[in-house]
Design a protein around this motif. Structure first.
Motif, PDB file in Angstrom:
ATOM      1  N   VAL A 124       2.180  -2.558   6.910  1.00  0.00           N
ATOM      2  CA  VAL A 124       3.275  -2.984   6.035  1.00  0.00           C
ATOM      3  C   VAL A 124       4.617  -2.855   6.745  1.00  0.00           C
ATOM      4  O   VAL A 124       5.455  -3.761   6.684  1.00  0.00           O
ATOM      5  CB  VAL A 124       3.263  -2.166   4.730  1.00  0.00           C
ATOM      6  N   PHE A 172      10.284  -0.813   0.884  1.00  0.00           N
ATOM      7  CA  PHE A 172       9.055  -0.643   1.660  1.00  0.00           C
ATOM      8  C   PHE A 172       8.480   0.751   1.469  1.00  0.00           C
ATOM      9  O   PHE A 172       7.251   0.925   1.449  1.00  0.00           O
ATOM     10  CB  PHE A 172       9.334  -0.913   3.140  1.00  0.00           C
ATOM     11  N   PHE A 214       8.890  -4.805   8.053  1.00  0.00           N
ATOM     12  CA  PHE A 214      10.180  -4.296   7.567  1.00  0.00           C
ATOM     13  C   PHE A 214      11.360  -4.880   8.341  1.00  0.00           C
ATOM     14  O   PHE A 214      12.265  -5.486   7.755  1.00  0.00           O
ATOM     15  CB  PHE A 214      10.189  -2.770   7.625  1.00  0.00           C
TER      16      PHE A 214
END
Length: 368
Positions: free
Chosen positions: A68, A53, A72
């Motif tokens: 984003v 990531f 995770f």
């Protein structure tokens, strides 16, 4: 069967049994054991996913990083059963081969058929049948553990976020200790600050347990991109430290208890994630908040009419004495969880663009 081949099959059986037992042990420690357990397989999965990531978000604006990073923890958590099932598949493949299946490929096919209860690969013999039944049971058990684990995790997440969301009412967003004290004073409710501190003492105790026994929770990001449990913890402890050191009100021991609950909780979480910090801070321990920062904060409070103690030098020493107990762990956990920028308690660890520019003012001072 030649002695060498027999010895090899016994060795492969032992290795396969160990791999299966290791996968089961990992699942139990992550999903069942009601205490902090820094499990190696889970740690490896989360570490490698974190690196992946970080490659994706490197150099990107905060808004993109937050979007984003929201995936995770969920993706890493869902990957864990895949890893465990893969280990069980490999371990039982070794066991089936040791029981006499002709080739490793056939052993893998029998193992996969048993693990996912497909039944397309028949077994031969009592030993293979027992192994197939046990593997099918383990596969179902791992999936059942994940399904039962998620409601517990999201219940803890909801409790955490309820308090974080309510803090915005009192301390703005991102949360500011200065704004919180100003608002309580402006509304004439300084006598209610004690009850607020009691609530957050309980909150600290809750996340101290949930964020180590359900470690993935630490990386679950808040629904609002400018919210963070780390920033909330920092704002509350800073607010209690200011209330205790510089605000001219009767001594309230609840502030001491809330700060202690906070830094003990942050230390437990930091210990779980193997974060290093100074365990016995002293007068020479560095502090990310400078005396100049503290003076600016006091000026803001005074400008809002908040009564302050006359001896500002002693107030600074008192505040610093509280802050160094949680300063290092607060900043470290903010970096670990990639928390959004926050006023004052957030400023030292990262300087990036404001999350919501129209809502941002220095040190959290704002009207209303």
């Amino acid at each position: 069967m030649p002695a060498n081949e027999l010895a090899l099959r016994v060795l492969v059986f032992a290795i396969g049994l160990f791999v299966v037992a290791r996968a089961l042990s990992s699942a139990i420690r992550v999903f069942v054991l009601p205490r902090a357990s820094n499990e190696p397989i889970a740690r490896i999965v989360f570490t490698w996913m974190r690196r992946l990531f970080e490659v994706v978000i490197r150099g990107k604006p905060y808004a993109f990083r937050d979007r984003v990073l929201a995936y995770f923890a969920p993706v890493s958590l869902l990957l864990l059963p895949v890893v465990w099932l893969s280990l069980v598949l490999a371990g039982y493949s070794a066991i089936f081969w040791a029981f006499g299946v002709d080739s490793p490929g056939d052993a893998l096919r029998v193992s996969g058929s048993s693990l996912f209860t497909l039944g397309f690969a028949p077994t031969a013999g009592t030993a293979e049948d027992i192994a197939a039944f046990s593997e099918a049971g383990i596969g179902l058990l791992l999936l059942a553990l994940l399904i039962s684990y998620l409601p517990t995790m999201y219940a803890s997440f909801s409790r955490r976020e309820l308090a974080v969301n309510l803090l915005e009412i009192r301390a703005d967003s991102p949360p500011s200790a200065i704004a919180m004290i100003q608002r309580f004073h402006r509304l004439g409710r300084m006598d209610h600050f004690h009850a607020q501190l009691e609530l957050w003492e309980t909150w600290f105790a809750d996340i101290g347990e949930t964020h180590t026994s359900l470690a993935a929770l630490a990386f679950f990001r808040s629904p609002q991109r400018d919210h963070s449990w780390v920033n909330a913890a920092g704002a509350i402890m800073d607010g209690a430290a200011l209330y205790r050191s510089v605000v001219d009100v009767p001594k309230d021991i609840q502030a001491d208890l809330t700060i202690r609950a906070g830094y003990l909780t942050l230390r437990r979480i930091a210990d779980f994630f193997r974060v290093t910090y100074e365990r016995e801070p002293g007068p020479d321990t560095p502090c990310s908040i400078s005396e100049e920062d503290f003076g600016i904060a006091c000026d803001e409070l005074a400008a809002s009419g908040v009564p302050l103690r006359a001896d500002r030098a002693q107030a600074w020493r008192d505040f610093r004495g509280w802050r160094i107990n949680y300063d290092q762990t607060l900043l470290a956990l903010a970096r670990l969880t990639m928390a959004p920028p926050a006023h004052w308690n957030g400023r030292p660890w990262e300087v990036i663009e404001p999350v919501n520019p129209d809502r941002t003012r220095p040190f959290g001072s704002r009207p209303g």
